[in-house]
Design a protein around this motif. Structure first.
Motif, PDB file in Angstrom:
ATOM      1  N   ARG A  45      43.750 -95.442  51.570  1.00 31.46           N
ATOM      2  CA  ARG A  45      44.178 -94.177  50.979  1.00 31.46           C
ATOM      3  C   ARG A  45      45.398 -93.674  51.745  1.00 31.46           C
ATOM      4  O   ARG A  45      45.418 -93.700  52.978  1.00 31.46           O
ATOM      5  CB  ARG A  45      43.033 -93.163  51.051  1.00 31.46           C
ATOM      6  CG  ARG A  45      43.219 -91.953  50.172  1.00 31.46           C
ATOM      7  CD  ARG A  45      41.935 -91.123  50.121  1.00 31.46           C
ATOM      8  NE  ARG A  45      40.840 -91.865  49.494  1.00 31.46           N
ATOM      9  CZ  ARG A  45      39.661 -91.319  49.203  1.00 31.46           C
ATOM     10  NH1 ARG A  45      39.433 -90.045  49.488  1.00 31.46           N
ATOM     11  NH2 ARG A  45      38.717 -92.035  48.641  1.00 31.46           N
ATOM     12  N   GLU A  46      46.396 -93.220  51.008  1.00 32.90           N
ATOM     13  CA  GLU A  46      47.622 -92.754  51.649  1.00 32.90           C
ATOM     14  C   GLU A  46      47.972 -91.360  51.153  1.00 32.90           C
ATOM     15  O   GLU A  46      47.656 -90.983  50.022  1.00 32.90           O
ATOM     16  CB  GLU A  46      48.793 -93.713  51.364  1.00 32.90           C
ATOM     17  CG  GLU A  46      49.189 -93.811  49.904  1.00 32.90           C
ATOM     18  CD  GLU A  46      50.399 -94.691  49.675  1.00 32.90           C
ATOM     19  OE1 GLU A  46      50.865 -95.349  50.614  1.00 32.90           O
ATOM     20  OE2 GLU A  46      50.886 -94.718  48.533  1.00 32.90           O
ATOM     21  N   LEU A  47      48.637 -90.623  52.018  1.00 35.33           N
ATOM     22  CA  LEU A  47      49.060 -89.279  51.672  1.00 35.33           C
ATOM     23  C   LEU A  47      50.264 -89.350  50.738  1.00 35.33           C
ATOM     24  O   LEU A  47      51.243 -90.028  51.036  1.00 35.33           O
ATOM     25  CB  LEU A  47      49.414 -88.507  52.942  1.00 35.33           C
ATOM     26  CG  LEU A  47      49.781 -87.044  52.778  1.00 35.33           C
ATOM     27  CD1 LEU A  47      48.631 -86.246  52.186  1.00 35.33           C
ATOM     28  CD2 LEU A  47      50.182 -86.453  54.134  1.00 35.33           C
ATOM     29  N   ALA A  48      50.167 -88.638  49.627  1.00 34.71           N
ATOM     30  CA  ALA A  48      51.232 -88.677  48.630  1.00 34.71           C
ATOM     31  C   ALA A  48      52.081 -87.412  48.653  1.00 34.71           C
ATOM     32  O   ALA A  48      53.308 -87.482  48.549  1.00 34.71           O
ATOM     33  CB  ALA A  48      50.635 -88.878  47.245  1.00 34.71           C
ATOM     34  N   ALA A  49      51.451 -86.258  48.771  1.00 30.37           N
ATOM     35  CA  ALA A  49      52.187 -84.999  48.733  1.00 30.37           C
ATOM     36  C   ALA A  49      51.355 -83.899  49.387  1.00 30.37           C
ATOM     37  O   ALA A  49      50.126 -83.972  49.391  1.00 30.37           O
ATOM     38  CB  ALA A  49      52.516 -84.608  47.301  1.00 30.37           C
ATOM     39  N   VAL A  50      52.056 -82.911  49.915  1.00 33.64           N
ATOM     40  CA  VAL A  50      51.413 -81.773  50.564  1.00 33.64           C
ATOM     41  C   VAL A  50      52.086 -80.495  50.095  1.00 33.64           C
ATOM     42  O   VAL A  50      53.317 -80.436  50.001  1.00 33.64           O
ATOM     43  CB  VAL A  50      51.536 -81.849  52.104  1.00 33.64           C
ATOM     44  CG1 VAL A  50      50.809 -80.678  52.756  1.00 33.64           C
ATOM     45  CG2 VAL A  50      50.997 -83.174  52.617  1.00 33.64           C
ATOM     46  N   LEU A  51      51.271 -79.499  49.816  1.00 29.88           N
ATOM     47  CA  LEU A  51      51.787 -78.155  49.520  1.00 29.88           C
ATOM     48  C   LEU A  51      51.247 -77.215  50.583  1.00 29.88           C
ATOM     49  O   LEU A  51      50.035 -77.076  50.742  1.00 29.88           O
ATOM     50  CB  LEU A  51      51.356 -77.697  48.130  1.00 29.88           C
ATOM     51  CG  LEU A  51      51.894 -76.339  47.690  1.00 29.88           C
ATOM     52  CD1 LEU A  51      53.415 -76.364  47.599  1.00 29.88           C
ATOM     53  CD2 LEU A  51      51.289 -75.916  46.354  1.00 29.88           C
ATOM     54  N   TYR A  52      52.175 -76.601  51.303  1.00 33.82           N
ATOM     55  CA  TYR A  52      51.789 -75.692  52.369  1.00 33.82           C
ATOM     56  C   TYR A  52      51.626 -74.277  51.813  1.00 33.82           C
ATOM     57  O   TYR A  52      52.157 -73.938  50.763  1.00 33.82           O
ATOM     58  CB  TYR A  52      52.833 -75.731  53.479  1.00 33.82           C
ATOM     59  CG  TYR A  52      52.951 -77.088  54.131  1.00 33.82           C
ATOM     60  CD1 TYR A  52      53.937 -77.988  53.739  1.00 33.82           C
ATOM     61  CD2 TYR A  52      52.047 -77.492  55.120  1.00 33.82           C
ATOM     62  CE1 TYR A  52      54.034 -79.246  54.317  1.00 33.82           C
ATOM     63  CE2 TYR A  52      52.137 -78.743  55.696  1.00 33.82           C
ATOM     64  CZ  TYR A  52      53.135 -79.617  55.289  1.00 33.82           C
ATOM     65  OH  TYR A  52      53.222 -80.862  55.862  1.00 33.82           O
ATOM     66  N   SER A  53      50.932 -73.464  52.568  1.00 34.97           N
ATOM     67  CA  SER A  53      50.626 -72.113  52.088  1.00 34.97           C
ATOM     68  C   SER A  53      51.885 -71.252  51.962  1.00 34.97           C
ATOM     69  O   SER A  53      51.882 -70.256  51.241  1.00 34.97           O
ATOM     70  CB  SER A  53      49.610 -71.439  53.011  1.00 34.97           C
ATOM     71  OG  SER A  53      50.062 -71.456  54.345  1.00 34.97           O
ATOM     72  N   ASP A  54      52.982 -71.646  52.632  1.00 36.20           N
ATOM     73  CA  ASP A  54      54.223 -70.885  52.498  1.00 36.20           C
ATOM     74  C   ASP A  54      55.091 -71.383  51.349  1.00 36.20           C
ATOM     75  O   ASP A  54      56.201 -70.888  51.151  1.00 36.20           O
ATOM     76  CB  ASP A  54      55.014 -70.917  53.811  1.00 36.20           C
ATOM     77  CG  ASP A  54      55.459 -72.316  54.204  1.00 36.20           C
ATOM     78  OD1 ASP A  54      56.096 -72.457  55.259  1.00 36.20           O
ATOM     79  OD2 ASP A  54      55.168 -73.267  53.452  1.00 36.20           O
ATOM     80  N   GLY A  55      54.570 -72.374  50.612  1.00 31.93           N
ATOM     81  CA  GLY A  55      55.291 -72.888  49.462  1.00 31.93           C
ATOM     82  C   GLY A  55      56.109 -74.134  49.735  1.00 31.93           C
ATOM     83  O   GLY A  55      56.611 -74.757  48.794  1.00 31.93           O
ATOM     84  N   ASP A  56      56.268 -74.495  50.994  1.00 31.97           N
ATOM     85  CA  ASP A  56      56.980 -75.730  51.309  1.00 31.97           C
ATOM     86  C   ASP A  56      56.171 -76.930  50.858  1.00 31.97           C
ATOM     87  O   ASP A  56      54.930 -76.865  50.774  1.00 31.97           O
ATOM     88  CB  ASP A  56      57.253 -75.823  52.808  1.00 31.97           C
ATOM     89  CG  ASP A  56      58.418 -74.949  53.232  1.00 31.97           C
ATOM     90  OD1 ASP A  56      58.576 -74.738  54.452  1.00 31.97           O
ATOM     91  OD2 ASP A  56      59.160 -74.479  52.345  1.00 31.97           O
ATOM     92  N   ALA A  57      56.866 -78.024  50.602  1.00 32.16           N
ATOM     93  CA  ALA A  57      56.198 -79.239  50.141  1.00 32.16           C
ATOM     94  C   ALA A  57      56.720 -80.435  50.910  1.00 32.16           C
ATOM     95  O   ALA A  57      57.852 -80.432  51.424  1.00 32.16           O
ATOM     96  CB  ALA A  57      56.419 -79.422  48.644  1.00 32.16           C
TER      97      ALA A  57
END
Length: 115
Positions: A45-57
């Motif tokens: 399993r690999e990390l594809a995308a992240v959404l941070y609480s400040d809206g950054d990705a």
């Protein structure tokens, strides 16, 4: 108890688009980091995308420029919009969030891209 329900996977021809959804049992995504992972057959399993609480990705290099992670205004659904899909994007995709040091995962949704 947080539950994440995924939808939106399927079969698509290369070059096409899909939008994956991950709906939570509450407005949690507006103040928690949410991640999309993917697991191709025979791979880890690999990390594809992240959404941070400040809206950054953040996006995996292989997805940059053709993928967008976002959330709705209520903060209870997160989306992964994928465009210009390639056969190598074929995988089971999972959403995940971490609340109070506990991980919560969606059930996974299959994305299959054929040439």
């Amino acid at each position: 108890q947080v539950q994440l329900m995924q939808s939106g996977g399927g079969l698509v021809q290369a070059g096409g688009s899909l939008r994956l959804s991950c709906a939570a049992s509450g407005s949690i995504f507006s103040h928690n980091v949410v991640q999309w992972y993917r697991q191709a057959p025979g791979n880890q399993r690999e990390l594809a995308a992240v959404l941070y609480s400040d809206g950054d990705a953040w996006y995996a290099e292989s997805l940059k420029g053709r993928t967008t992670i976002s959330t709705d205004n209520a903060g209870n659904t997160v989306y992964l919009q994928m465009n210009s899909l390639k056969p190598e994007d074929t995988a089971v995709y999972y959403c995940k969030t971490d609340i109070n040091e506990r991980d919560y995962w969606g059930q996974g949704t299959q994305v299959t891209v054929f040439p």
